[in-house]
Scaffold this motif. Structure first.
Motif, mmCIF file in Angstrom:
data_model
loop_
_atom_site.group_PDB
_atom_site.id
_atom_site.type_symbol
_atom_site.label_atom_id
_atom_site.label_comp_id
_atom_site.label_asym_id
_atom_site.label_seq_id
_atom_site.Cartn_x
_atom_site.Cartn_y
_atom_site.Cartn_z
ATOM 1 N N ASN A 150 0.864 -1.181 0.000
ATOM 2 C CA ASN A 150 0.000 0.000 0.000
ATOM 3 C C ASN A 150 0.897 1.227 0.000
ATOM 4 O O ASN A 150 1.319 1.714 1.053
ATOM 5 N N TYR B 222 0.654 -5.633 8.719
ATOM 6 C CA TYR B 222 -0.657 -6.115 8.259
ATOM 7 C C TYR B 222 -1.794 -5.328 8.912
ATOM 8 O O TYR B 222 -2.689 -4.817 8.212
ATOM 9 N N GLY C 80 -2.419 -1.824 7.731
ATOM 10 C CA GLY C 80 -2.744 -1.645 6.320
ATOM 11 C C GLY C 80 -1.603 -1.280 5.401
ATOM 12 O O GLY C 80 -1.806 -0.601 4.394
ATOM 13 N N THR D 101 -1.574 -5.730 1.322
ATOM 14 C CA THR D 101 -2.701 -6.647 1.205
ATOM 15 C C THR D 101 -2.275 -7.815 0.331
ATOM 16 O O THR D 101 -1.373 -7.675 -0.509
ATOM 17 N N ASN E 262 -10.746 -5.039 4.326
ATOM 18 C CA ASN E 262 -9.473 -4.563 3.796
ATOM 19 C C ASN E 262 -9.441 -3.050 3.631
ATOM 20 O O ASN E 262 -8.412 -2.415 3.869
ATOM 21 N N ARG F 28 -8.877 -1.581 6.995
ATOM 22 C CA ARG F 28 -7.507 -1.859 7.453
ATOM 23 C C ARG F 28 -6.491 -0.995 6.717
ATOM 24 O O ARG F 28 -5.512 -0.525 7.305
ATOM 25 N N LEU F 29 -6.723 -0.748 5.415
ATOM 26 C CA LEU F 29 -5.797 0.058 4.620
ATOM 27 C C LEU F 29 -6.038 1.559 4.784
ATOM 28 O O LEU F 29 -5.306 2.373 4.225
#
Length: 472
Positions: free
Chosen positions: A190, A234, A237, A240, A304, A307-308
């Motif tokens: 990311n 993780y 983020g 992924t 996701n 999280r990101l």
């Protein structure tokens, strides 16, 4: 906890319910997250390997049951399913798990049979496994299976023939051999949070083996770790899990900061997440509309995106009916916000709201990663080869054509469509695109041209098998 007993229960569940390995095994491993890494690794290897080699193992059971001294009443085809599963497990450990002594594989299998009420077949099981062990020690075991491609590669005969006719014998061997190779986990960095080099250094410092990407520069290949969720970076983020071919494909479409991107078959969401990264700019931020057929399929995107650190807008309660299309189209487009907008929608159903929008308000890019037979990822999902068929592939091709035709009605003039699959069946890939182009021409619809098209073959291109075609 007896690891073999756990593996047996998983395999029986898979066999009895025609279930997928990933789903059943994944549920068990989540419940075992606090068990030792060694136990979880052993169960994973035994379950995945036994399924992966099932046709080979069944062939050997039948072959050795008929050999002199084998049981006449308990031949491979006549075994109770429990016994067949136990024999598969025993043979797999003897032939494919060097860390397990043959005597342990044999004795544990016989003991399990007795515990499960098959004492009457204990002698047959013991004799068959001992004969298998002797053949393996004499380097003769593989000679029984190499003459036929379907037993050598534990792949249905029709599929071996199909791949050979499509790609030739030598390429087919490479494709099928790849399913047994060790596959690193591929992660996409990311880059809104961390650079590739920074993440690589962070992971390496924690003893995780990090390899270079083969196709997409924003990816890393990792191995020698315990659980993905426990890897540094993780939870906040910084990466992924996403295959390189998927990331590379999105990077080729030409998404720019501020673009509106419609991802019509978005689960598990990797393409939408990367599309947001590419559409993010300091002065303007893109809008990503991520759709799939059910709320459960969208759940992974929710997880996701959060999280990101990507803004998430749930459109589930804002879905409009098809009445008063023009009026509702205006309301719909105004509800789309910068970030990832998730919405339940069946890609085979045409959304008249988007069709009726003024051209300037339509998506700049439409991503159509359509449902497929998955022949490109049999190395990662080792039971896909048992769940598909020629008729299923034909139905998927027809479905893909419908979805591509819908995508063509959504994209603005001068925009781009990316049609993709994780299969290497040309009938679901290039054939679909060309049928679409022919139909557009026949009915006098908008004309599209192929900007870029590529097929990746596993075992040959250093990646999973994948196909994409960019049209404009």
């Amino acid at each position: 906890m007896d690891s073999r007993e756990v593996a047996f229960d998983i395999l029986k569940n898979i066999e009895g319910n025609d279930a997928y390995v990933g789903e059943v095994l994944g549920n068990v491993l989540r419940r075992m997250q606090f068990s030792s890494k060694q136990d979880r690794s052993f169960i994973t290897r035994l379950v995945e390997g036994t399924v992966e080699r099932k046709l080979t193992l069944d062939f050997l059971i039948e072959k050795f049951s008929k050999k002199k001294g084998g049981s006449k009443t308990a031949s491979g085809k006549g075994n109770p399913i429990d016994v067949q599963i136990m024999l598969r497990m025993g043979i797999y450990q003897i032939r494919y798990m060097d860390s397990v002594p043959d005597r342990a594989a044999i004795s544990e299998t016989v003991d399990m049979a007795k515990k499960k009420g098959y004492s009457g077949l204990a002698g047959y099981i013991n004799a068959l496994l001992r004969n298998i062990s002797r053949a393996a020690q004499d380097n003769k075991l593989d000679s029984y299976v190499v003459s036929k491609m379907e037993t050598r590669y534990s792949t249905p005969e029709w599929l071996c023939k199909f791949l050979t006719e499509t790609y030739g014998k030598e390429n087919t061997k490479l494709i099928l051999e790849d399913q047994f190779a060790e596959h690193d986990t591929v992660i996409r960095v990311n880059q809104l949070k961390i650079s590739v080099d920074e993440l690589k250094e962070k992971l390496t410092s924690k003893g995780i083996k990090v390899g270079e990407p083969a196709i997409y520069s924003g990816s890393l290949r990792i191995s020698e770790y315990d659980q993905i969720t426990r890897i540094p970076g993780y939870k906040n983020g910084e990466f992924t899990v996403q295959d390189e071919t998927s990331s590379y494909t999105v990077s080729r479409v030409g998404i720019k900061p501020g673009d509106t991107v419609l991802d019509i078959c978005s689960s598990p969401g990797g393409k939408s997440l990367l599309a947001y990264e590419l559409a993010f700019g300091e002065s303007k931020c893109g809008k990503i509309i991520s759709r799939d057929i059910s709320d459960s399929k969208l759940e992974k995107i929710r997880e996701n995106a959060e999280r990101l650190g990507i803004p998430l807008i749930d459109l589930a309660d804002k879905k409009a009916s098809s009445d008063k299309v023009t009026e509702e189209a205006g309301k719909y487009i105004k509800s789309i916000q910068p970030g990832i907008n998730i919405e339940v929608w069946d890609a085979t159903e045409l959304d008249e709201r988007i069709v009726s929008l003024p051209d300037k308000e339509k998506p700049d890019v439409v991503l159509a990663d359509v449902p497929c037979s998955g022949l490109g990822i049999i190395g990662r999902k080792n039971d896909i080869k048992y769940h598909t068929s020629p008729s299923a592939m034909q139905e998927l091709a027809e479905q893909g054509l419908v979805i591509l035709a819908n995508a063509a009605k959504y994209v603005k003039m001068g925009g781009r469509i990316c049609f993709s699959t994780c299969t290497i069946n040309p009938g679901e890939n290039g054939d679909v695109v060309r049928k679409f182009l022919e139909k557009q021409k026949e009915c006098g619809g908008r004309e599209f041209e192929i900007i870029e098209e590529r097929t990746f073959l596993q075992g040959i291109d250093g990646s999973d098998g994948f196909y994409y075609c960019i049209l404009s």
